[in-house]
Structures are given as C-alpha cells and as structure tokens.
Design a protein around this motif. Structure first.
Motif, PDB file in Angstrom:
ATOM      1  N   VAL A 198       0.853  -1.214   0.000  1.00  0.00           N
ATOM      2  CA  VAL A 198       0.000   0.000   0.000  1.00  0.00           C
ATOM      3  C   VAL A 198       0.878   1.250   0.000  1.00  0.00           C
ATOM      4  O   VAL A 198       1.636   1.484   0.952  1.00  0.00           O
ATOM      5  N   MET A 199       0.802   2.031  -1.059  1.00  0.00           N
ATOM      6  CA  MET A 199       1.579   3.289  -1.088  1.00  0.00           C
ATOM      7  C   MET A 199       1.089   4.269  -2.135  1.00  0.00           C
ATOM      8  O   MET A 199       1.479   5.448  -2.115  1.00  0.00           O
ATOM      9  N   ALA A 200       0.210   3.827  -3.064  1.00  0.00           N
ATOM     10  CA  ALA A 200      -0.136   4.726  -4.171  1.00  0.00           C
ATOM     11  C   ALA A 200      -1.413   4.263  -4.862  1.00  0.00           C
ATOM     12  O   ALA A 200      -1.826   3.114  -4.722  1.00  0.00           O
ATOM     13  N   ASP A 201      -2.014   5.173  -5.624  1.00  0.00           N
ATOM     14  CA  ASP A 201      -3.148   4.819  -6.475  1.00  0.00           C
ATOM     15  C   ASP A 201      -3.326   5.918  -7.528  1.00  0.00           C
ATOM     16  O   ASP A 201      -2.843   7.042  -7.337  1.00  0.00           O
ATOM     17  N   ASN A 202      -3.993   5.586  -8.584  1.00  0.00           N
ATOM     18  CA  ASN A 202      -4.283   6.555  -9.656  1.00  0.00           C
ATOM     19  C   ASN A 202      -3.046   7.330 -10.106  1.00  0.00           C
ATOM     20  O   ASN A 202      -3.095   8.538 -10.334  1.00  0.00           O
ATOM     21  N   GLY A 203      -1.921   6.637 -10.192  1.00  0.00           N
ATOM     22  CA  GLY A 203      -0.695   7.260 -10.704  1.00  0.00           C
ATOM     23  C   GLY A 203       0.063   8.083  -9.679  1.00  0.00           C
ATOM     24  O   GLY A 203       1.094   8.676 -10.013  1.00  0.00           O
ATOM     25  N   LYS A 204      -0.413   8.149  -8.436  1.00  0.00           N
ATOM     26  CA  LYS A 204       0.241   9.026  -7.438  1.00  0.00           C
ATOM     27  C   LYS A 204       0.542   8.310  -6.124  1.00  0.00           C
ATOM     28  O   LYS A 204      -0.262   7.503  -5.646  1.00  0.00           O
ATOM     29  N   LEU A 205       1.690   8.668  -5.528  1.00  0.00           N
ATOM     30  CA  LEU A 205       2.027   8.138  -4.203  1.00  0.00           C
ATOM     31  C   LEU A 205       1.122   8.785  -3.155  1.00  0.00           C
ATOM     32  O   LEU A 205       0.741   9.957  -3.296  1.00  0.00           O
ATOM     33  N   TYR A 206       0.770   8.041  -2.101  1.00  0.00           N
ATOM     34  CA  TYR A 206       0.022   8.629  -0.990  1.00  0.00           C
ATOM     35  C   TYR A 206       0.926   9.603  -0.236  1.00  0.00           C
ATOM     36  O   TYR A 206       2.170   9.499  -0.299  1.00  0.00           O
ATOM     37  N   ALA A 207       0.295  10.497   0.521  1.00  0.00           N
ATOM     38  CA  ALA A 207       1.033  11.479   1.320  1.00  0.00           C
ATOM     39  C   ALA A 207       2.075  10.777   2.176  1.00  0.00           C
ATOM     40  O   ALA A 207       1.775   9.758   2.805  1.00  0.00           O
ATOM     41  N   GLY A 208       3.291  11.315   2.185  1.00  0.00           N
ATOM     42  CA  GLY A 208       4.328  10.791   3.081  1.00  0.00           C
ATOM     43  C   GLY A 208       5.250   9.769   2.444  1.00  0.00           C
ATOM     44  O   GLY A 208       6.223   9.362   3.068  1.00  0.00           O
ATOM     45  N   PHE A 209       4.943   9.324   1.219  1.00  0.00           N
ATOM     46  CA  PHE A 209       5.807   8.325   0.581  1.00  0.00           C
ATOM     47  C   PHE A 209       6.565   8.930  -0.596  1.00  0.00           C
ATOM     48  O   PHE A 209       6.080   9.846  -1.240  1.00  0.00           O
ATOM     49  N   ASP A 210       7.771   8.368  -0.876  1.00  0.00           N
ATOM     50  CA  ASP A 210       8.541   8.847  -2.026  1.00  0.00           C
ATOM     51  C   ASP A 210       9.069   7.653  -2.843  1.00  0.00           C
ATOM     52  O   ASP A 210       8.798   6.499  -2.527  1.00  0.00           O
TER      53      ASP A 210
ATOM     54  N   ASN B 161      -1.732  -2.549  -6.870  1.00  0.00           N
ATOM     55  CA  ASN B 161      -2.560  -2.037  -7.962  1.00  0.00           C
ATOM     56  C   ASN B 161      -1.608  -1.637  -9.098  1.00  0.00           C
ATOM     57  O   ASN B 161      -0.379  -1.765  -8.966  1.00  0.00           O
ATOM     58  N   ILE B 162      -2.142  -1.125 -10.193  1.00  0.00           N
ATOM     59  CA  ILE B 162      -1.274  -0.840 -11.356  1.00  0.00           C
ATOM     60  C   ILE B 162      -0.237   0.231 -11.006  1.00  0.00           C
ATOM     61  O   ILE B 162       0.939   0.122 -11.360  1.00  0.00           O
ATOM     62  N   THR B 163      -0.664   1.258 -10.267  1.00  0.00           N
ATOM     63  CA  THR B 163       0.263   2.337  -9.900  1.00  0.00           C
ATOM     64  C   THR B 163       1.428   1.768  -9.092  1.00  0.00           C
ATOM     65  O   THR B 163       2.602   2.079  -9.353  1.00  0.00           O
ATOM     66  N   GLU B 164       1.109   0.949  -8.093  1.00  0.00           N
ATOM     67  CA  GLU B 164       2.157   0.384  -7.235  1.00  0.00           C
ATOM     68  C   GLU B 164       3.071  -0.545  -8.032  1.00  0.00           C
ATOM     69  O   GLU B 164       4.296  -0.531  -7.845  1.00  0.00           O
TER      70      GLU B 164
END
Ligand code: PXL
Length: 285
Positions: free
Chosen positions: A108-120, A140-143
């Motif tokens: 779990v770290m990203a969705d819809n092409g973007k990282l969640y807040a706080g991750f790089d 998911n595809i983004t991850e």
C-alpha cells in the motif's frame, strides 16, 4: 484455528487497514494478531491527520512473541509507516515464516498514478524488496509501475499487464497479482501470474465506477483469510472480489454513507456465507 499476523497502521477513523483486517479476518473464523506500524487520527485522505510512528515498537513486540514461541499460518502486510519498517518486516518474515507460512504483501503506497502522502520513490524501491520475498503480492497498477520502474498508463492492454507481472516476478515475487485491472469497459478485477505453473490467471467482475478508500484492504483481508483456510487461490480471489463489489454496492445504497470508507460491517454475513459454501466444497471434494 488458523492464525494470521497482520502488520499495518491503525487509522482510528477511516475504515481501512487494521480497522478492516481485524474484524473481517476474525469474522472469517481466523485468529488475527495485529502489529500496528503507526497510529493516525484518520487515514491520509483526510486533511490535518495526526501520525504517531511506531517503528521503535515493532522489534520489542515481536521479540516478546518470539520468547513465547508464537507461530503464524500467514503474515499479511499492508500500509507501513516508514522505510525502516519495510526492513523490519523483512526481518519478521525471516524470524517467523517457514515453508508453511503464507507471506502476503499488499504494498500500500499509491493509487491513480500518485504516491500517498508521506511516501517517495525511495519508499517504492524498498517496497519492491519486500515484494521480492513474498509468496503473494497484490499491488494495484500504480504500485506495480512504481516498483518496476514502468510508465503508468490509464489506457492499457493485456500485454502491458503481463509485462508488469513478469517484471514483478523478476524482482522475486512468486505469485504477483495486480488489482484494479480493467480489460473491458464495464469490468474490473485481478490479473495474476503463478511462477510455479507459469500460468496467468484473471478474474473480472462488474465495474461500479466509484472508488472508495479501504476497498483494497478489504480485498486483501478476505483473500488471505480464505487462503489460510486452504481455499484455492482462484476461489479466494473470486470471493474477495465479489465481496468487495457487493460491499461497494451496499454502501452506495446507503443514503447516510460516510465519504471516507465502505459499509463492510453490513455485508459480513454475506462473506461468512460464501466462505462456508467454499469450505464445504473444498472439504467434500
Ligand atoms: O487503505 C489504504 C490506507 C491505509 N492506511 C492509511 C491510508 C490508506 C490509504 O489512503 O491513508 C493510513
């Protein structure tokens, strides 16, 4: 009774991670041991959430379990709060998993092409290392793109998904399974690769066209809750995908639905029923 260890955050309000895994896996008749990676006031889609990192607690907690000789049938990881926690989780796999322990990683770290807040990007690179030592990984595809250095696309075909799966496998993942794969306009589902049989598998069902936070956690919790009870992987993913879809539908029908999560509490009886049915088929086969 089977026992799963789940390692992810506690978002006190928000219906995700441990507040989904614990009730859902317990309702499936499996003991659920939790290792919280962080405590947040809410999940990160809210504004102004608080975040208490628990990295320094992980080792003392698991060392205590080790001294009690605790064993797990599966270890299921979700949202991890820091890069250092990824390394600690790898160590927990080494300490607690043998050939009978299912290592199920939801990066779990990203969705819809973007990282969640706080991750790089560095966090994504380390997550790829965790997937490498997993039995089943469900990005998911983004991850999947972030972990394999692949360009993220919203329009794609089966070849694109297969090449992502091959790249995940080359990282070391035994059974990479990509979620949220939509190969037909009104369908969505999972597409996976079993490196043992060298076969691809997929399960598609109706796409509802709305997305809710926590549905990935619901899907993973149900999948691992089934697999640990010896339900074949294809049946487990079908039960999880159908349950997630039905839960989104039930949520949409609730005029008082919260914006931040799904009404999985209302559909637990349906989940228990499909689980019982699958078990009776497995055991009578
Ligand atoms: O549902 C995944 C998830 C888990 N934990 C936290 C999150 C999210 C998704 O946004 O923010 C804290």
């Amino acid at each position: 009774m089977k026992r799963i260890l789940t390692i992810q955050d506690i978002s006190c309000l928000g219906k995700c991670s441990i507040t989904i895994a614990l009730p859902v896996i317990s309702a499936m008749g499996v003991e659920t041991v939790i290792l919280p990676t962080a405590v947040l006031s809410t999940h990160t889609m809210f504004k102004n959430f608080t975040f208490k990192d628990l990295t320094d607690q992980l080792e003392p907690i698991v060392n205590h379990w080790k001294s009690e000789n605790v064993k797990f049938d599966a270890i299921y990881t979700g949202y991890l709060g820091s890069a250092q926690e990824i390394e600690i989780v790898k160590h927990i796999f080494e300490e607690f998993a043998d050939e009978n322990t299912l290592k199920f990683v939801d990066p779990v770290m990203a969705d819809n092409g973007k990282l969640y807040a706080g991750f790089d990007e560095e966090y994504a690179r380390l997550n790829a290392g965790l997937c490498a030592v997993s039995d089943i990984v469900v990005p998911n595809i983004t991850e999947a793109c972030l972990m394999t250095g692949t360009e993220y696309r919203t329009e794609y075909d089966e070849e694109y998904i297969k090449s992502l799966l091959q790249k995940l496998h080359h990282l070391g993942a035994k059974k990479p399974v990509i979620t949220g794969v939509s190969l037909l306009p009104n369908k969505t589902g999972v597409y996976g690769y079993d490196s043992k049989t060298k076969e691809y598998f997929s399960y598609q069902n109706d796409k509802i066209g709305v997305s809710y936070h926590g549905t990935g956690d619901l899907f993973s919790s149900v999948s691992v809750g089934c697999m640990v009870q010896d339900i074949p992987i294809d049946v487990a993913f079908k039960i999880a995908a159908d349950y997630t879809r039905d839960t989104i539908k039930a949520t949409l029908n609730d005029p008082k639905k919260p914006w931040y999560g799904v009404n999985f509490e209302a559909t637990i009886p349906e989940l228990v029923e499909s689980l019982q049915m699958a078990k009776s088929q497995v055991y009578s086969a």
